[in-house]
Scaffold this motif. Structure first.
Motif, short mmCIF file in Angstrom:
data_model
loop_
_atom_site.label_atom_id
_atom_site.label_comp_id
_atom_site.label_asym_id
_atom_site.label_seq_id
_atom_site.Cartn_x
_atom_site.Cartn_y
_atom_site.Cartn_z
N TYR A 26 0.88 -1.18 0.10
CA TYR A 26 0.11 0.01 -0.15
C TYR A 26 0.92 1.23 -0.09
O TYR A 26 1.55 1.35 0.98
CB TYR A 26 -0.95 -0.21 0.96
CG TYR A 26 -1.28 1.21 2.04
CD1 TYR A 26 -2.05 2.33 1.28
CD2 TYR A 26 -1.00 1.38 3.13
CE1 TYR A 26 -2.17 3.58 1.77
CE2 TYR A 26 -1.57 2.66 4.05
CZ TYR A 26 -2.15 3.37 3.17
OH TYR A 26 -2.45 4.53 3.98
N SER A 70 2.44 0.93 13.80
CA SER A 70 1.14 1.62 13.62
C SER A 70 -0.03 0.34 13.37
O SER A 70 -1.14 0.65 13.66
CB SER A 70 1.03 2.79 12.81
OG SER A 70 1.46 2.38 11.23
N GLY A 74 -3.49 2.83 7.82
CA GLY A 74 -4.02 2.09 6.62
C GLY A 74 -3.58 0.56 6.62
O GLY A 74 -4.31 -0.34 6.68
N SER A 75 -2.51 0.13 7.06
CA SER A 75 -1.84 -1.21 7.17
C SER A 75 -2.49 -1.81 8.45
O SER A 75 -2.53 -3.00 8.44
CB SER A 75 -0.46 -1.05 7.34
OG SER A 75 -0.09 -0.17 8.38
N THR A 96 2.77 8.45 5.89
CA THR A 96 1.75 9.37 5.61
C THR A 96 2.39 10.55 4.86
O THR A 96 1.96 10.70 3.62
CB THR A 96 1.02 10.06 6.72
OG1 THR A 96 0.45 8.84 7.38
CG2 THR A 96 -0.13 10.90 6.40
N MET A 155 4.01 9.12 1.31
CA MET A 155 3.00 9.03 0.28
C MET A 155 2.59 10.11 -0.23
O MET A 155 2.17 10.33 -1.46
CB MET A 155 1.61 8.26 0.94
CG MET A 155 1.83 6.83 1.47
SD MET A 155 0.38 5.98 2.06
CE MET A 155 1.26 4.62 3.01
N MET A 196 7.31 0.23 -5.35
CA MET A 196 7.05 1.23 -4.33
C MET A 196 8.35 1.97 -3.97
O MET A 196 8.25 3.10 -3.89
CB MET A 196 6.58 0.36 -2.93
CG MET A 196 6.22 1.51 -1.93
SD MET A 196 6.30 0.61 -0.30
CE MET A 196 7.69 1.53 0.30
N ALA A 222 8.71 1.36 4.99
CA ALA A 222 9.25 2.60 5.05
C ALA A 222 10.02 2.91 6.28
O ALA A 222 10.15 3.58 7.37
CB ALA A 222 8.00 3.70 5.46
#
Ligand code: DP6
Length: 348
Positions: A30, A118, A151-152, A206, A209, A256, A297
């Protein structure tokens, strides 16, 4: 106050509630949001939940508290991380006019260094607030709630393989939840994690992205090519085709990171040991050992292999200069409430 809020507040327990959740590794990544405000992903993703990366969170609503408090890995935390949690609880309970909460959380692994704290953190908190506030959320609703934190995290609600679905609306998030593809007993695999740094990352996911979406000329290609990767990965998991799962995992990872590097300014999450590790694993593969790399990340390297090869792969990884620790993980379970040392799976 509307009737639902009244009911929620009336139903809450002041007793502490403890939940556990496990981080996951994205096999199909993602990266990118179609709404930052609602935290809606721009692409779907597929992950494997990991038994070795556990977050345990105790949440206690207390009417005598004036504000939320967060104790993370034996330290009091204020500022942005606490604000993120306050906002998450307000969203979950649908009002800021709620009893404040004391949150005590600990990770079995380094926090904030690209090991998906997270994901496990918000999945555990979603399960805990669901229990404490008697929200009676379904698994999909829990996944939507966890996604609002990160999100994850939507994927860590489930054990084993999970797929995060991506909706199309930019102001409605009801299609943006994860589902389970296969549970943790489906396929005995190993994910070896080389910790190459325990420093906090400089650019969070965040922010990374947002920068990528704004400035990379490759962003549209990334979004448009994701569906084909998801379809192929789903099929490869179904067939237990390890070489295909591995190849797709590496492809999604490098796509990615290539995307992130093509932003302005460029984003490079790797350090020297990360790069060295890539070559070490590729050399191993040339000599016949099936092992595949993925990174998120942060500079940690995760290597997917089969149980029979894990010792050999671990030794090769330990030979890389700068590796501080290897964490060995297997497919792990979904987020759950912990009751008297027993885990009670909610809303199955
Ligand atoms: C590289 O879930 O941390 O690990 O939704 O902004 O909290 P936010 O992002 P987050 O991003 C994860 C990015 C990734 C890939 C992945 O896990 O799919």
């Amino acid at each position: 106050m509307n009737s639902k809020r009244k009911k929620i507040i009336a139903d809450f327990t002041q007793n502490p509630v403890t939940a556990q959740a496990y981080a996951n590794i994205a096999l199909i990544k993602y990266w990118g949001k179609r709404s930052v405000e609602l935290n809606l992903p721009a692409v779907g993703s597929i992950s494997l939940t990991l038994d070795a990366l556990k977050t345990t969170t105790t949440l206690q609503f207390d009417e005598s508290l004036e504000s939320d408090t967060l104790h993370l890995d034996h330290r009091n935390v204020a500022g942005k991380p606490l604000e993120r949690i306050t906002q998450f609880l307000d969203t979950a309970v649908q009002t800021g006019d709620r009893p404040k909460a004391k949150i005590v959380s600990s990770n079995s692994f380094p926090t904030g260094a690209g090991l998906a704290s997270s994901a496990s953190g918000f999945a555990a908190l979603a399960v805990a607030v669901n229990e404490a506030m008697n929200l009676h959320l379904t698994k999909e609703e829990l996944s939507i709630l966890a996604r609002q934190g990160s999100g994850s995290a939507a994927r860590s609600v489930y054990g084993g393989f999970a797929e995060m679905k991506c909706g199309t609306s930019i102001d409605d998030d009801q299609d943006d939840f994860a589902i389970q593809l296969e549970d943790e007993s489906y396929w005995d695999l190993r994910l070896l994690i080389a910790v190459t740094s325990t420093d906090k990352k400089e650019t969070g996911s965040t922010e990374g992205m947002v920068r990528t979406a704004k400035s990379s000329p490759f962003y549209t290609g990334w979004v448009e090519s994701q569906q084909a990767d998801l379809d192929e990965m789903r099929r490869a998991i179904k067939k237990k085709n390890f070489a295909k799962v591995g190849e797709l995992t590496e492809h999604s990872c490098f796509k990615m990171h290539g995307l992130a590097m093509s932003g302005r300014p460029p984003l490079l999450y790797w350090n020297g040991a990360t790069t060295e590790m890539i070559h070490t694993i590729w050399n191993l593969r040339t000599k016949g050992t099936a092992a595949y790399i993925t990174m998120d990340a942060g500079p940690q390297v995760k290597v997917l292999c089969q149980p029979g090869n894990s010792e050999l792969v671990k030794q090769a990884m330990l030979s890389v200069k700068g590796v501080k620790q290897i964490i060995e993980a297997k497919p792990g379970p979904g987020a759950a409430i912990v009751t008297d040392n027993q885990i009670k799976v909610k809303n199955s």
